[in-house]
Design a protein around this motif. Structure first.
Motif, PDB file in Angstrom:
ATOM      1  N   UNK A   1       0.834  -1.208   0.000  1.00  0.00           N
ATOM      2  CA  UNK A   1       0.000   0.000   0.000  1.00  0.00           C
ATOM      3  C   UNK A   1       0.868   1.258   0.000  1.00  0.00           C
ATOM      4  N   UNK A   2       1.948   1.231   0.759  1.00  0.00           N
ATOM      5  CA  UNK A   2       2.856   2.379   0.807  1.00  0.00           C
ATOM      6  C   UNK A   2       3.469   2.634  -0.569  1.00  0.00           C
ATOM      7  N   UNK A   3       3.890   1.570  -1.231  1.00  0.00           N
ATOM      8  CA  UNK A   3       4.483   1.712  -2.568  1.00  0.00           C
ATOM      9  C   UNK A   3       3.455   2.274  -3.540  1.00  0.00           C
ATOM     10  N   UNK A   4       2.266   1.711  -3.533  1.00  0.00           N
ATOM     11  CA  UNK A   4       1.214   2.182  -4.445  1.00  0.00           C
ATOM     12  C   UNK A   4       0.847   3.641  -4.182  1.00  0.00           C
ATOM     13  N   UNK A   5       0.752   4.021  -2.920  1.00  0.00           N
ATOM     14  CA  UNK A   5       0.430   5.410  -2.574  1.00  0.00           C
ATOM     15  C   UNK A   5       1.552   6.350  -3.004  1.00  0.00           C
ATOM     16  N   UNK A   6       2.785   5.953  -2.759  1.00  0.00           N
ATOM     17  CA  UNK A   6       3.920   6.796  -3.156  1.00  0.00           C
ATOM     18  C   UNK A   6       3.952   6.990  -4.668  1.00  0.00           C
ATOM     19  N   UNK A   7       3.711   5.925  -5.406  1.00  0.00           N
ATOM     20  CA  UNK A   7       3.714   6.038  -6.861  1.00  0.00           C
ATOM     21  C   UNK A   7       2.550   6.900  -7.353  1.00  0.00           C
TER      22      UNK A   7
END
Length: 189
Positions: free
Chosen positions: A149-155
């Motif tokens: 989720x963190x990766x998706x949000x950052x992207x």
């Protein structure tokens, strides 16, 4: 952004979530991504501790250091993201388009660094997984979900700034986002 010498890591949880609701604090999706990544690293270390009896001591120590470092980097990254967002919003209000570009670039590359940190964490979780006892498996799954989720949000945060960049640079950064999404998809169990 309300001026404060405090870092986000120093805020109590209630204050953090309250400030995320208020635009003046500049705690948007990028900060949320960083906090989720810090939580993922903390859970990963909890799972590592539960796995120590069946894990090689050297691997356990290596993962302990890596998870602690990821946690610290994610919290520091939250402050960088907050500052990048603040600078971008100020530049969009007051600066010429040419002067804005450096701030747009930073507001795009800071979340890319957050995504990279998350991808590294997912790789470390893969090293931990074979050693996890059944009672800690759900915590490992939670750590993986938070990291994803963190990766998706950052992207998503990086992608939001692409239209503000010149076409050539926008294309380069769009390719970088795509590459990270591909890494995320290959890291999925």
């Amino acid at each position: 952004m309300t001026s404060t010498s405090e870092t986000i890591a120093e805020w109590p949880v209630r204050e953090l979530v309250d400030r995320m609701r208020r635009p003046r604090y500049r705690c948007g999706g990028g900060v949320a991504a960083c906090i989720a990544l810090a939580q993922a690293a903390a859970l990963a270390d909890l799972v590592r501790r539960a796995s120590q009896r069946v894990m090689d001591r050297a691997l356990s120590e290596q993962l302990a250091a890596a998870f602690a470092e990821t946690l610290q980097q994610a919290l520091a990254q939250a402050d960088r993201d907050r500052l990048a967002l603040h600078q971008l919003l100020e530049a969009l209000r007051h600066d010429s388009v040419t002067e804005q570009l450096a701030f747009v670039e930073r507001a795009t590359t800071v979340p890319l660094a957050t995504a990279d940190l998350g991808i590294e964490l997912l790789g470390r979780l893969a090293h931990l997984e074979p050693h996890v006892p059944a009672f800690a498996a759900s915590d490992l799954e939670a750590a993986k979900a938070l990291a994803r989720a963190a990766i998706q949000a950052a992207l998503a945060m990086a992608r939001a700034n692409i239209p503000l960049l010149p076409a050539e640079r926008a294309g380069q950064l769009a390719d970088e986002i795509t590459a990270r999404l591909s890494k995320l998809n290959t890291a999925l169990p």
